[in-house]
Design an enzyme around this catalytic site. Structure first.
Site, PDB file in Angstrom:
ATOM      1  N   ASP A  94     -32.660  99.748  32.156  1.00 40.09           N
ATOM      2  CA  ASP A  94     -32.498 100.169  33.545  1.00 40.09           C
ATOM      3  C   ASP A  94     -33.833  99.935  34.230  1.00 40.09           C
ATOM      4  OD1 ASP A  94     -32.427 101.702  35.979  1.00 40.09           O
ATOM      5  OD2 ASP A  94     -30.664 102.731  35.194  1.00 40.09           O
ATOM      6  N   LYS A 149     -30.910  82.295  44.987  1.00 38.15           N
ATOM      7  CA  LYS A 149     -30.645  82.579  46.393  1.00 38.15           C
ATOM      8  C   LYS A 149     -29.650  83.739  46.485  1.00 38.15           C
ATOM      9  CE  LYS A 149     -26.656  79.719  47.603  1.00 38.15           C
ATOM     10  NZ  LYS A 149     -25.819  80.738  48.222  1.00 38.15           N
ATOM     11  N   LYS A 183     -28.669  68.243  41.398  1.00 37.61           N
ATOM     12  CA  LYS A 183     -27.565  67.309  41.222  1.00 37.61           C
ATOM     13  C   LYS A 183     -28.096  65.883  41.074  1.00 37.61           C
ATOM     14  CE  LYS A 183     -24.098  70.048  43.696  1.00 37.61           C
ATOM     15  NZ  LYS A 183     -23.178  70.199  42.564  1.00 37.61           N
ATOM     16  N   GLU A 217     -15.217  73.293  50.865  1.00 39.97           N
ATOM     17  CA  GLU A 217     -14.519  73.840  49.700  1.00 39.97           C
ATOM     18  C   GLU A 217     -13.074  74.126  50.081  1.00 39.97           C
ATOM     19  OE1 GLU A 217     -17.320  76.572  47.168  1.00 39.97           O
ATOM     20  OE2 GLU A 217     -17.632  77.050  49.276  1.00 39.97           O
ATOM     21  N   ASP A 236     -25.281  81.491  53.663  1.00 35.08           N
ATOM     22  CA  ASP A 236     -24.896  81.127  52.298  1.00 35.08           C
ATOM     23  C   ASP A 236     -25.111  79.649  52.004  1.00 35.08           C
ATOM     24  OD1 ASP A 236     -23.744  81.878  49.738  1.00 35.08           O
ATOM     25  OD2 ASP A 236     -21.990  80.723  50.335  1.00 35.08           O
ATOM     26  N   HIS A 241     -28.916  75.174  51.116  1.00 32.83           N
ATOM     27  CA  HIS A 241     -28.416  73.919  50.561  1.00 32.83           C
ATOM     28  C   HIS A 241     -28.475  72.760  51.564  1.00 32.83           C
ATOM     29  CE1 HIS A 241     -27.310  76.231  47.193  1.00 32.83           C
ATOM     30  NE2 HIS A 241     -26.125  76.611  47.577  1.00 32.83           N
ATOM     31  N   LYS A 340     -15.133  76.984  54.061  1.00 35.11           N
ATOM     32  CA  LYS A 340     -14.221  77.368  52.978  1.00 35.11           C
ATOM     33  C   LYS A 340     -12.776  77.188  53.438  1.00 35.11           C
ATOM     34  CE  LYS A 340     -17.175  80.543  50.413  1.00 35.11           C
ATOM     35  NZ  LYS A 340     -17.136  79.688  49.213  1.00 35.11           N
TER      36      LYS A 340
END
Length: 488
Positions: A94, A149, A183, A217, A236, A241, A340
């Site tokens: 903890d 992130k 990538k 996505e 996000d 990115h 999305k």
């Protein structure tokens, strides 16, 4: 046949959040694959920290099962799995209490070995964990700290996190990870630009009409609804990115690719981005949120239904017209788009060249289209160069669009490694090239924050778009105003 990568120095991987989704789905499968390929020396250990109350045997059994879920069947080898899980141990700890820390201190008994502290936990704990590591004398000159992130929720929180971890670790010891930079196709972007003489002279406003960067996505928020509703697509995806990809496209050639050179050039791009503030946000940025629709022929609910947050104004789609204000890119728009529940899953960079200045083939059939270089990051990594050719046949000229295709899987006869495989090995080597530096993170937040401020008004509402489409119609209009279009 390509040469197998050499082993990295022996290291202790200490994973905070070692029983969480990120560790099971990405980190441990990546380390297993590096073990399979001989990159992990026998002395390398993986110590998972959590509050799960597992002993070493229970944790090893858990990870053995997770590997069967997240590693492709053809890549699992029983002997390698046995060797890999033998590296694993678990410490119940903890952060705020002393229990477990003495065990960790006892385990980390070699001050000379590389220590990788991987914080697969919430960013609000980054500073406190760093302090506790320092309190127990666990930070050595060969230690590295890996931060997932998001680095903060806005500029102020990013500064707070960076100050807290910077009080314990030197900047060269801190690795802020962005898996997009690991990538293979992103790496190849640098090689394509700087190892081929024919392309770099064209890589500027004289020849390029515009650039598009898309990360879409087909899935919704799923189990991440709680986190996502506090974040949204701008935080996000765009802030990290897509801005990182923009930097790699727009950066000046470094002296050489390595150490701080690449990060210096990326920072210059972020600092050259034209600010989008006030009413300009309404003209240059589109926010959307998915509504019910069909994805792969199956009905799916709205974002608000999935998150059980009726009335939520969190955006699941963002399109931005950005501009880099420097000599190379003056007048060239960069269109960023992420969302999305869109029509398909794809991440790609499109370099759209200008049309030929004069039609050279009067009376010909067909059309001559502007050249496009498409760099595809996922699902299939590769590149396509779209150009115009003459269709074979007698009796005149018929122009026809064709493409030169490079599939990495076909060209190199091997599957590209997962981004985490490359990045974790770079952490052990102490190579920061593919990681975000503190000033990059803060420059990105500085650019994004005026958009967030504009959206914080009570009357702000993201535009609805049906699931299974390419986003709200306003995103199409954003380009049509410039007589351009997304290449669907």
């Amino acid at each position: 046949m390509s040469q197998a990568p050499g082993p990295v120095p022996a290291a202790d991987f200490v994973v905070f959040g070692g029983t969480g989704d990120l560790a099971a789905r990405k980190l441990l499968p990546a380390l297993y694959l590096r073990d399979r390929d001989g990159q992990l020396p026998p002395e390398t250990r993986i110590i998972a920290l959590s509050r799960a109350g597992l002993d070493d045997g229970g944790y090893r059994d858990k990870i053995r099962g997770e590997l069967s879920r997240f590693v492709r069947t053809g890549e699992l080898d029983d002997a390698v799995v046995d060797r890999f899980v033998a590296r694993l141990s678990h410490v119940s700890i903890d952060i705020e209490h002393e229990e477990g820390w003495s065990i960790l201190v006892e385990k980390l008994d070699d001050d000379e070995r590389v220590r990788v502290f991987y914080l697969a936990i919430g960013p609000d704990l980054f500073g406190r964990v760093s302090e506790r590591l320092a309190d127990h004398g666990l930070v050595t000159p060969s230690s590295r700290l890996v931060l997932e992130k998001p680095i903060g929720h806005d500029l102020a929180s990013a500064l707070e996190i960076n100050d807290a971890v910077g009080a314990v670790f030197e900047e060269h010891q801190i690795f802020r990870i962005d898996h997009y930079l690991g990538k293979e196709s992103v790496q190849n972007l640098l090689v394509t630009r700087f190892a081929n003489t024919f392309l770099e002279p064209l890589w500027n406003a004289n020849c390029i009409d515009h650039v598009q960067i898309t990360a879409s996505e087909s899935i919704g928020v799923g189990s991440r609804g709680g986190y996502y509703d506090q974040s949204g697509a701008l935080r996000d995806m765009i802030q990290n990115h897509l801005l990182q990809l923009l930097c790699l496209v727009a950066m000046e050639p470094p002296t050489y690719v390595g150490k701080e050179n690449v990060r210096d050039e990326k920072l210059k791009v972020l600092q050259a981005l034209r600010p989008i503030v006030g009413e300009e946000v309404d003209r240059s940025v589109v926010a959307g949120q998915y509504s019910p629709g069909l994805v792969d022929g199956e009905p799916v609910p709205s974002y608000q239904t999935e998150t059980e947050r009726p009335g939520s104004t969190t955006e699941t789609f963002v399109a931005i017209k950005a501009e880099v204000q420097n000599w190379r890119w003056a007048g060239v728009p960069f269109y960023l788009r992420t969302g999305k529940r869109m029509e398909r899953r794809i991440s790609e960079i499109v370099i759209q060249f200008k049309a030929v200045p004069h039609p050279m083939f009067p009376g010909s059939e067909g059309t001559s289209e502007p050249n496009r270089l498409v760099i595809q990051l996922q699902p299939d990594e590769g590149m396509r160069l779209h150009m115009t050719a003459k269709e074979p046949g007698p009796g005149g000229i018929r122009l026809r669009p064709v493409s030169l295709d490079l599939s990495y899987a076909h060209a190199f006869q091997r599957q590209s490694p997962d981004a985490y495989e490359r990045l974790l090995m770079d952490v052990v080597r102490g190579n920061p090239t593919l990681f975000m530096r503190r000033d990059e993170v803060e420059a990105a937040w500085t650019w994004v924050e005026p958009i967030l401020d504009r959206w914080s008004r009570p009357d702000h509402r993201p535009r609805p778009y049906p699931s299974g489409t390419n986003g709200p119609s306003a995103a199409t209009t954003l380009l049509e105003r410039d007589s351009r279009s997304w290449p669907e």
